[in-house]
Scaffold this motif. Structure first.
Motif, mmCIF file in Angstrom:
data_model
loop_
_atom_site.group_PDB
_atom_site.id
_atom_site.type_symbol
_atom_site.label_atom_id
_atom_site.label_comp_id
_atom_site.label_asym_id
_atom_site.label_seq_id
_atom_site.Cartn_x
_atom_site.Cartn_y
_atom_site.Cartn_z
ATOM 1 N N LEU A 203 0.865 -1.266 -0.085
ATOM 2 C CA LEU A 203 0.146 -0.006 -0.131
ATOM 3 C C LEU A 203 0.751 1.247 0.148
ATOM 4 O O LEU A 203 0.579 2.282 -0.603
ATOM 5 C CB LEU A 203 -0.847 0.028 1.019
ATOM 6 N N ALA A 207 0.280 3.961 -2.950
ATOM 7 C CA ALA A 207 0.001 5.278 -2.202
ATOM 8 C C ALA A 207 1.074 6.431 -2.723
ATOM 9 O O ALA A 207 0.613 7.835 -3.002
ATOM 10 C CB ALA A 207 -0.296 5.313 -0.757
ATOM 11 N N LYS A 214 -1.030 6.557 2.884
ATOM 12 C CA LYS A 214 -1.704 5.134 2.961
ATOM 13 C C LYS A 214 -3.167 5.162 3.329
ATOM 14 O O LYS A 214 -3.808 4.559 2.470
ATOM 15 C CB LYS A 214 -0.843 4.250 3.606
ATOM 16 N N SER A 215 -3.243 5.714 4.524
ATOM 17 C CA SER A 215 -4.653 5.912 4.955
ATOM 18 C C SER A 215 -5.458 6.304 4.126
ATOM 19 O O SER A 215 -6.738 5.958 3.753
ATOM 20 C CB SER A 215 -4.776 6.383 6.222
ATOM 21 N N CYS A 218 -6.322 4.464 0.882
ATOM 22 C CA CYS A 218 -7.161 3.449 1.149
ATOM 23 C C CYS A 218 -8.821 3.809 1.147
ATOM 24 O O CYS A 218 -9.572 3.381 0.292
ATOM 25 C CB CYS A 218 -6.974 2.478 2.435
ATOM 26 N N THR A 219 -8.828 5.017 1.811
ATOM 27 C CA THR A 219 -10.449 5.690 1.744
ATOM 28 C C THR A 219 -10.896 6.117 0.342
ATOM 29 O O THR A 219 -11.798 5.912 -0.125
ATOM 30 C CB THR A 219 -10.344 6.675 2.810
ATOM 31 N N LYS A 222 -11.536 2.966 -2.075
ATOM 32 C CA LYS A 222 -12.731 2.526 -1.979
ATOM 33 C C LYS A 222 -13.814 3.353 -2.183
ATOM 34 O O LYS A 222 -14.910 2.856 -2.936
ATOM 35 C CB LYS A 222 -12.803 2.148 -0.465
ATOM 36 N N THR A 228 -11.648 -2.504 -2.146
ATOM 37 C CA THR A 228 -10.361 -2.051 -1.724
ATOM 38 C C THR A 228 -9.577 -2.246 -2.727
ATOM 39 O O THR A 228 -9.625 -2.895 -3.769
ATOM 40 C CB THR A 228 -10.144 -3.077 -0.527
ATOM 41 N N PHE A 229 -8.174 -1.534 -2.563
ATOM 42 C CA PHE A 229 -7.144 -1.814 -3.450
ATOM 43 C C PHE A 229 -6.635 -3.087 -3.578
ATOM 44 O O PHE A 229 -6.700 -3.655 -4.870
ATOM 45 C CB PHE A 229 -6.129 -0.990 -3.160
#
Length: 295
Positions: A203, A207, A214-215, A218-219, A222, A228-229
């Motif tokens: 990730l 990213a 990263k966080s 992910c959001t 999605k 998800t990735f």
């Protein structure tokens, strides 16, 4: 090694002031195919030899040799070719016709006999694959253009227009996408998958490639794709495995390792979950087609 797509490229088609259309016939190594791009010209693309995955607008699908795709103006697209499906000299082959919107407009205004046909072409907003009922005729005409004069090519192009406009139902393989910041980010993420799916991907790597932490990535991913990735990555790898199962004699374990899974039992479970058949059954023809919508 496939090329890295940094962004959508606005690519002017190879035309000049003396021509309203251009026919491009190439035999090149798979990794020399142009990366993700778009242009004002309309495009008819015929894959003679080659297979892999293509992105047109908001859709990613596997493709095989023989398909003919019509792409309207300014719909971003690219073909990512497999290295194992080539001519013996390691090249893929395709024919592409580029023609300007002005060609259609001038034909509509100046030739009443063409108006119904041209209007139907102008009303196609999505990329479509040519139907089985007409594809053979279109393939023959496109190949014939290679030995024709410019006037003969123009006559053949009008015949191709007639065939495309006569199709009652259009099989959509990609729709236009809005060119905003989020679109560019998701396309960068997708290009990263194309170029790196055969190895382990973290990730942090993807990213960083997109320019997010990263966080947040992910959001974002999605929200944009509905999955998800890593779900997306797994589906892409399975699609690539499907192509290799159909087009090579490599063993299941060899294909597993070549597409980034590296664990045969896990690969078998994932493949069956997505395709509803085992890899061996898929190779025997018990397949389920899947399409990945990016946006």
């Amino acid at each position: 090694m496939k090329q890295t797509v940094q962004n959508i490229k606005f690519c002017p088609p190879p035309t000049d002031n003396e021509r309203s259309f251009f026919v491009d016939h190439v035999r090149i190594p798979p990794n020399e195919q142009i990366t993700f791009h778009q242009h004002e010209a309309l495009e008819i693309s015929y894959i003679i030899v080659g297979s892999g995955n293509r992105v047109i607008g908001n859709t990613m699908e596997p493709f095989s040799h023989g398909e003919v795709v019509f792409i309207p103006s300014n719909v971003p697209h690219c073909w990512s070719f497999d290295d194992f499906d080539t001519w013996p000299d390691g090249t893929i082959e395709n024919i592409t016709i580029f023609f300007s919107p002005q060609l259609l407009e001038n034909a509509y205004l100046n030739f009443p006999e063409l108006r119904s046909c041209i209007l139907k072409i102008q009303q196609i907003r999505d990329a479509v694959v040519i139907a089985e009922s007409t594809i053979t005729k279109v393939q023959v005409l496109m190949k014939a253009m290679m030995a024709e004069t410019e006037i003969e090519k123009f006559s053949t192009l009008l015949r191709i227009f007639s065939l495309i406009s006569s199709e009652q139902q259009k099989n959509v393989v990609g729709r236009p996408v809005a060119e905003d910041r989020n679109t560019k980010r998701i396309q960068r993420a997708y290009s990263f998958v194309i170029n790196n799916f055969q190895k382990e991907i973290t990730l942090n790597e993807v990213a960083q490639h997109v320019g997010m932490d990263k966080s947040s990535f992910c959001t974002f991913f999605k929200k944009m794709t509905g999955k998800t990735f890593f779900t997306f990555l797994t589906e892409y790898r399975v699609e690539s495995c499907g192509q290799m199962l159909k087009k090579t004699s490599l063993s299941v374990s060899e294909i597993c390792n070549a597409t980034g899974f590296n664990d045969v039992p896990y690969f078998n479970r994932v493949f069956r979950k997505i395709k509803q058949v085992t890899p061996t059954q898929f190779r025997e023809g018990k397949s389920v087609k899947s399409t990945v919508n990016l946006l």
